[in-house]
Scaffold this motif. Structure first.
Motif, PDB file in Angstrom:
ATOM      1  N   ALA A  38       0.844  -1.197   0.000  1.00 55.08           N
ATOM      2  CA  ALA A  38       0.000   0.000   0.000  1.00 55.08           C
ATOM      3  C   ALA A  38       0.877   1.245   0.000  1.00 55.08           C
ATOM      4  N   LEU A  39       0.789   2.016  -1.055  1.00 58.73           N
ATOM      5  CA  LEU A  39       1.470   3.312  -1.080  1.00 58.73           C
ATOM      6  C   LEU A  39       0.585   4.339  -0.368  1.00 58.73           C
ATOM      7  N   PHE A  40      -0.646   3.974  -0.114  1.00 51.01           N
ATOM      8  CA  PHE A  40      -1.594   4.684   0.749  1.00 51.01           C
ATOM      9  C   PHE A  40      -2.548   3.613   1.258  1.00 51.01           C
ATOM     10  N   PHE A  53       6.042  10.278  -0.478  1.00 49.68           N
ATOM     11  CA  PHE A  53       5.327  11.469  -0.953  1.00 49.68           C
ATOM     12  C   PHE A  53       4.642  11.093  -2.268  1.00 49.68           C
ATOM     13  N   LEU A  54       3.359  11.374  -2.353  1.00 48.96           N
ATOM     14  CA  LEU A  54       2.603  10.964  -3.548  1.00 48.96           C
ATOM     15  C   LEU A  54       3.266  11.469  -4.832  1.00 48.96           C
ATOM     16  N   GLY A  55       3.727  12.710  -4.807  1.00 51.34           N
ATOM     17  CA  GLY A  55       4.297  13.318  -6.016  1.00 51.34           C
ATOM     18  C   GLY A  55       5.570  12.642  -6.493  1.00 51.34           C
ATOM     19  N   GLU A  56       6.186  11.828  -5.637  1.00 56.33           N
ATOM     20  CA  GLU A  56       7.450  11.181  -6.019  1.00 56.33           C
ATOM     21  C   GLU A  56       7.262   9.760  -6.553  1.00 56.33           C
ATOM     22  N   ILE A  57       6.051   9.249  -6.487  1.00 57.06           N
ATOM     23  CA  ILE A  57       5.846   7.851  -6.914  1.00 57.06           C
ATOM     24  C   ILE A  57       6.134   7.654  -8.407  1.00 57.06           C
ATOM     25  N   GLN A 112       4.525  18.746  15.522  1.00 56.61           N
ATOM     26  CA  GLN A 112       4.697  17.569  14.653  1.00 56.61           C
ATOM     27  C   GLN A 112       3.326  16.978  14.336  1.00 56.61           C
ATOM     28  N   VAL A 113       3.094  16.720  13.038  1.00 51.98           N
ATOM     29  CA  VAL A 113       1.768  16.301  12.593  1.00 51.98           C
ATOM     30  C   VAL A 113       1.796  14.832  12.177  1.00 51.98           C
ATOM     31  N   CYS A 114       1.005  14.020  12.862  1.00 48.81           N
ATOM     32  CA  CYS A 114       0.862  12.609  12.491  1.00 48.81           C
ATOM     33  C   CYS A 114      -0.446  12.449  11.722  1.00 48.81           C
ATOM     34  N   SER A 115      -0.363  11.918  10.505  1.00 47.50           N
ATOM     35  CA  SER A 115      -1.584  11.761   9.701  1.00 47.50           C
ATOM     36  C   SER A 115      -1.752  10.364   9.145  1.00 47.50           C
ATOM     37  N   ASP A 116      -0.759   9.500   9.282  1.00 50.96           N
ATOM     38  CA  ASP A 116      -0.885   8.200   8.613  1.00 50.96           C
ATOM     39  C   ASP A 116      -0.996   7.034   9.577  1.00 50.96           C
ATOM     40  N   SER A 117      -0.918   7.287  10.894  1.00 58.50           N
ATOM     41  CA  SER A 117      -1.031   6.147  11.814  1.00 58.50           C
ATOM     42  C   SER A 117      -1.668   6.573  13.128  1.00 58.50           C
ATOM     43  N   ILE A 118      -2.289   5.613  13.774  1.00 52.86           N
ATOM     44  CA  ILE A 118      -2.775   5.821  15.142  1.00 52.86           C
ATOM     45  C   ILE A 118      -1.843   4.990  16.002  1.00 52.86           C
ATOM     46  N   GLY A 119      -0.867   5.654  16.595  1.00 52.76           N
ATOM     47  CA  GLY A 119       0.211   4.914  17.249  1.00 52.76           C
ATOM     48  C   GLY A 119       0.925   4.056  16.223  1.00 52.76           C
ATOM     49  N   PHE A 161      -2.850   3.769   9.429  1.00 53.33           N
ATOM     50  CA  PHE A 161      -4.225   4.147   9.092  1.00 53.33           C
ATOM     51  C   PHE A 161      -4.378   4.577   7.645  1.00 53.33           C
ATOM     52  N   SER A 162      -3.415   5.345   7.132  1.00 54.52           N
ATOM     53  CA  SER A 162      -3.607   5.861   5.760  1.00 54.52           C
ATOM     54  C   SER A 162      -2.255   6.000   5.068  1.00 54.52           C
ATOM     55  N   GLY A 163      -1.835   7.209   4.755  1.00 50.12           N
ATOM     56  CA  GLY A 163      -0.565   7.376   4.054  1.00 50.12           C
ATOM     57  C   GLY A 163      -0.184   8.841   3.996  1.00 50.12           C
ATOM     58  N   PHE A 164       0.943   9.117   3.370  1.00 46.16           N
ATOM     59  CA  PHE A 164       1.376  10.510   3.220  1.00 46.16           C
ATOM     60  C   PHE A 164       0.494  11.237   2.218  1.00 46.16           C
ATOM     61  N   GLY A 165       0.063  10.515   1.159  1.00 47.94           N
ATOM     62  CA  GLY A 165      -0.650  11.199   0.094  1.00 47.94           C
ATOM     63  C   GLY A 165       0.130  12.441  -0.312  1.00 47.94           C
ATOM     64  N   GLY A 166      -0.608  13.488  -0.607  1.00 49.75           N
ATOM     65  CA  GLY A 166       0.062  14.720  -1.058  1.00 49.75           C
ATOM     66  C   GLY A 166       0.219  15.754   0.034  1.00 49.75           C
ATOM     67  N   GLN A 167       0.022  15.338   1.305  1.00 49.37           N
ATOM     68  CA  GLN A 167       0.029  16.356   2.356  1.00 49.37           C
ATOM     69  C   GLN A 167       1.302  17.205   2.355  1.00 49.37           C
ATOM     70  N   VAL A 168       2.438  16.549   2.375  1.00 46.55           N
ATOM     71  CA  VAL A 168       3.699  17.307   2.468  1.00 46.55           C
ATOM     72  C   VAL A 168       3.999  18.024   1.149  1.00 46.55           C
ATOM     73  N   ASP A 169       3.671  17.380   0.031  1.00 47.79           N
ATOM     74  CA  ASP A 169       3.876  18.034  -1.270  1.00 47.79           C
ATOM     75  C   ASP A 169       3.189  19.408  -1.265  1.00 47.79           C
ATOM     76  N   PHE A 170       1.937  19.423  -0.774  1.00 46.14           N
ATOM     77  CA  PHE A 170       1.170  20.670  -0.826  1.00 46.14           C
ATOM     78  C   PHE A 170       1.527  21.617   0.314  1.00 46.14           C
ATOM     79  N   VAL A 171       1.897  21.085   1.464  1.00 52.89           N
ATOM     80  CA  VAL A 171       2.361  21.969   2.543  1.00 52.89           C
ATOM     81  C   VAL A 171       3.578  22.751   2.037  1.00 52.89           C
ATOM     82  N   ARG A 172       4.487  22.044   1.388  1.00 50.33           N
ATOM     83  CA  ARG A 172       5.712  22.711   0.913  1.00 50.33           C
ATOM     84  C   ARG A 172       5.411  23.652  -0.254  1.00 50.33           C
ATOM     85  N   GLY A 173       4.559  23.207  -1.173  1.00 50.57           N
ATOM     86  CA  GLY A 173       4.217  24.063  -2.315  1.00 50.57           C
ATOM     87  C   GLY A 173       3.522  25.338  -1.855  1.00 50.57           C
ATOM     88  N   ALA A 174       2.543  25.180  -0.958  1.00 49.24           N
ATOM     89  CA  ALA A 174       1.784  26.355  -0.492  1.00 49.24           C
ATOM     90  C   ALA A 174       2.671  27.294   0.301  1.00 49.24           C
TER      91      ALA A 174
END
Ligand code: COA
Length: 442
Positions: free
Chosen positions: A90-92, A112-116, A331-338, A342-355
């Motif tokens: 799972a990449l996500f 990072f989704l944008g690097e796949i 520090q922001v955790c978005s892909d795991s509960i402990g 739970f999910s993945g990086f998706g584009g979160q960091v790509d867009f945080v950095r772009g924005a």
């Protein structure tokens, strides 16, 4: 509605898949051998019939890796008992493979989704076969990838075998998302309605968070919205804005309403002026009909949509993504509960950095202050053991809860702790204050 809950509602009934077409599909999939890596199309464009046909070959195959982003619908390759034949990568991590990943029967690759696409191109993530869903070929022989071209196009360009499930109900869309029919080893025709994600009205808490986020969106701003309930609530709160643009990896039905109200018109964008740019969409038939042959919308692969340098070319880029936990240092955790993925990086960091690099841009992380019906705080002194940082504390700018907005960028640890405690749920503020004191943060 959270993407997770919607996913559960989207499952089609595998029993209803037609046997004659299944047999055609099984024969097309003979090119897949033990040890191969198979990449499957994403989101709601999953070629479910091909996946079911592949699962029926389980007894003939060993160690086939199924690589994917978030997919909706059944994932028979990740069911208990399939582990000798298939292993999910799972990449996500969506709900359909979460149990397999957390039981060690499948893998999760944080990326990072944008690097796949670059990983695929370079051979670091070598793909043998791609299974995807497309439109019938047009006048010039090209099939459109329709509602998902995030990484699927690049996987198809680099794979030995490309097997297409041709569905005339897949919308034909504009952008960089076409494959000529000659690129396919086999095309299997199966016309059927695409699965849809039902919508649910946002809760009162989500509405308040949506309003705080909307306050940060200027007229003429360019939007990216991530996955989850809160991005949907933000869209609902933007109806009084003007001349908004969209450059995002995905969008949903809420964006259609804003176009119809004249709020999103993309007229102020520096890059792709007058165009909504996305790599996939998740929603209902209303959304599919909106993107079908619509010159306003262009679908492009994620190495374009999610490249921070591309994102930053639009002024006032506002990215809005969600999180599971934020610690007092930001520090922001978005892909795991402990430890539990739970999910993945998706584009979160790509867009945080772009924005953050866009003129007037604002990266926003928006989350409810509590989870588990209010029993636990999502703003915590330290992340839970095993929790993974997705957005680092140097990347984070705005954090929004139903109690307000904390601006953290360039702030000291002490200032961050104070700002985050102010937007925590009141019933947890005292213990957060105490923990911050113990850590010398305040
Ligand atoms: N501790 C324990 N459980 C928690 C928790 C915490 N800190 N935070 C959330 N949960 C639980 C919730 O209670 C909920 O459980 P339930 O379904 O039993 O009610 C579940 O986890 C999901 O939380 P929710 O906030 O509803 O998730 P969401 O669907 O809104 O998605 C993210 C939020 C963070 C998972 C999602 O945005 C994501 O995967 N982001 C990372 C990638 C990203 O941002 N990409 C950008 C564009 S795709």
């Amino acid at each position: 509605m959270s993407a997770d809950k919607a996913e559960k509602a989207a499952k089609p009934d595998p029993e209803k898949l037609p046997r004659d077409i299944m047999e055609q599909a099984k024969s097309a999939l003979r090119c897949i051998s033990s040890g191969d890596r198979v990449f499957v199309g994403s989101g709601l464009a999953v070629p479910q019939l091909l996946i079911e046909a592949l699962a029926e070959r389980a007894s003939e195959l060993q160690d086939v890796e199924i690589t994917h982003l978030m997919t909706f619908g059944p994932a028979p390759y990740a069911e208990p008992g399939m582990e000798k034949s298939f292993r999910t990568n799972a990449l996500f991590t969506g709900a359909n493979v979460r149990q397999a990943v957390n039981e060690g029967r499948g893998d999760y690759t944080p990326v990072f989704l944008g690097e796949i696409p670059r990983l695929i191109r370079s051979g670091a993530l070598k793909v043998d076969t791609v299974l995807l869903q497309v439109t019938p070929p047009g006048t010039h022989g090209h099939c459109s990838l329709g509602i998902d071209c995030a990484c699927t196009l690049e996987a198809a360009r680099n794979a030995k075998n490309v097997i297409g499930l041709v569905n005339e109900q897949m919308p034909w869309v504009y952008g960089e998302n076409f494959l000529h029919k000659s690129a396919f080893r086999a095309l299997v025709r199966y016309d059927h309605p695409l699965p849809e994600l039902p919508r649910k009205a946002p809760s009162e808490t989500e509405k308040i968070i949506g309003m705080f986020c909307a306050d940060l969106v200027p007229d003429g701003g360019c939007l990216q919205l991530g996955i989850g309930a809160i991005p949907d609530a933000v869209l609902a709160a933007l109806t009084n804005k003007h001349d908004l643009g969209m450059h995002t990896e995905m969008f949903s039905d809420g964006a259609v309403e804003l176009v119809q109200k004249g709020v999103i018109n993309c007229s102020k964008k520096n890059l792709h002026k007058d165009k909504m740019i996305a790599s996939f969409v998740l929603g209902s038939k209303i959304l599919y009909d909106f993107v079908r042959s619509n010159p306003l919308v262009e679908f492009r692969p994620v190495d374009h949509t999610n490249d921070p340098f591309v994102i930053a070319r639009n002024d006032k880029m506002i990215s809005i993504n969600s999180a599971l936990q934020v610690d007092l240092t930001g520090q922001v955790c978005s892909d795991s509960i402990g430890h539990s993925i739970f999910s993945g990086f998706g584009g979160q960091v790509d867009f945080v950095r772009g924005a953050s690099r866009s003129n007037g841009g604002k990266p926003i992380i928006a989350l409810e202050s509590t989870a588990k019906k209010g029993d636990i705080s999502r703003i915590v002194p330290i992340l839970s053991p095993g929790a993974g940082v997705v957005t680092s504390r140097a990347d984070v700018h705005y954090v929004v809860t139903e109690y307000g907005v904390a601006f953290l960028h360039g702030k000291t640890l002490r200032e961050r702790a104070q700002a985050l405690i102010r937007i925590a749920h009141p019933k947890f503020r005292e213990e957060l204050q105490y923990a911050a004191k113990m850590r010398m943060l305040v």
